[in-house]
Design a protein around this motif. Sequence first.
Motif: not given
Length: 231
Positions: A11-24, A84-97
Amino acid sequence: MKPRPKLRTKAPLSDRVMLWLSCGKRIDGLWVGTYFQTNAAAVMRRIEEAMRLIKVHDPRRYDRLRKDLTRIWVRLVPGAVARYVPPIETCELDERFVLAETSSPDLIAAAIVHEATHARLWRRGIGYDEMLRARVEGACFRRELAFAARLPNGERVREQARDALAVSPATWTDNAERDRDVDGSAEVLQYLGAPSWLVRALLAARAWRASRTARRRSSGRAGMRRRPALP
């Protein structure tokens, strides 16, 4: 410590960093989490409600999306409520939504169904080039209609999907996509409290880029923008 998501693809570096900083946490094999941890409890509660709707009222679709997606990730998504982001096989949802009072669990569930359909099409080798985009989006909104038919009260989902199916094909061109991206990025900056000069600079950059693209097209040098390769 909350479990961190594992990436199966590069995945792009920015996504990798943000995912690492995420909780779930994992729900039926899917990693579900959020980048903005200040709202994590409310976000997770709403996503779990939406997933429960799919699981109870459309169990076959629920089993399918668990295979087609690796994770559901809530973050700020410029210009869209979900993608949908294919490189990370992820459904991204906007927090505001997700956190909006107008976003009922059925609408959030429909967004997940929509993006999981994108995932399934990608896995079958159907991309998202401009010439295919209107047809691909049409298939995804028809899946929303099918899901709405299984809900006890699916009128809002049904109405939203029908409205989307009626829009002009021009909605899905590369130019329209770029405009949504830039306008959405400006809205994200405003939401995060960025200075107005930065927002104006972004909009000016969009105008410059649009005029440059128009000049290239008139000289016959424009090329089609392509999505990342299949994971």
